[in-house]
Motif scaffolding. Sequence first.
Motif, PDB file in Angstrom:
ATOM      1  N   ARG A  47       0.841  -1.201   0.000  1.00  0.00           N
ATOM      2  CA  ARG A  47       0.000   0.000   0.000  1.00  0.00           C
ATOM      3  C   ARG A  47       0.876   1.251   0.000  1.00  0.00           C
ATOM      4  O   ARG A  47       1.774   1.401   0.826  1.00  0.00           O
ATOM      5  N   SER A  59      -0.797   1.497  -9.647  1.00  0.00           N
ATOM      6  CA  SER A  59      -1.804   0.428  -9.602  1.00  0.00           C
ATOM      7  C   SER A  59      -1.537  -0.619 -10.674  1.00  0.00           C
ATOM      8  O   SER A  59      -1.705  -1.815 -10.435  1.00  0.00           O
ATOM      9  N   GLU A  82      -1.471  -1.081  -4.196  1.00  0.00           N
ATOM     10  CA  GLU A  82      -2.721  -0.469  -3.761  1.00  0.00           C
ATOM     11  C   GLU A  82      -2.380   0.965  -3.409  1.00  0.00           C
ATOM     12  O   GLU A  82      -1.497   1.213  -2.570  1.00  0.00           O
TER      13      GLU A  82
END
Length: 73
Positions: free
Chosen positions: A9, A28, A33
């Motif tokens: 992330r 992405s 993420e």
Amino acid sequence: MNDPTSSNRILLVDSDDLFRERLGAILSDYGFEVVHARSSPAALEVVSRHKPSLCLLETNLAGVDGLQLLRYF
């Protein structure tokens, strides 16, 4: 994904919406993420909920700049 332990992330903090969207799309595509924030206060809120592994910051944010935000993190 709302897993607070996700290791892929990235928090992307930039006041330019178009830049943030384009860079986010590229990241992405590589399987990351991406969570977005357009200001320091928004970034603090996102960090408390999403626990990113990496943060990409604009250094020239209004108010609390990116370097001050980085020190806070």
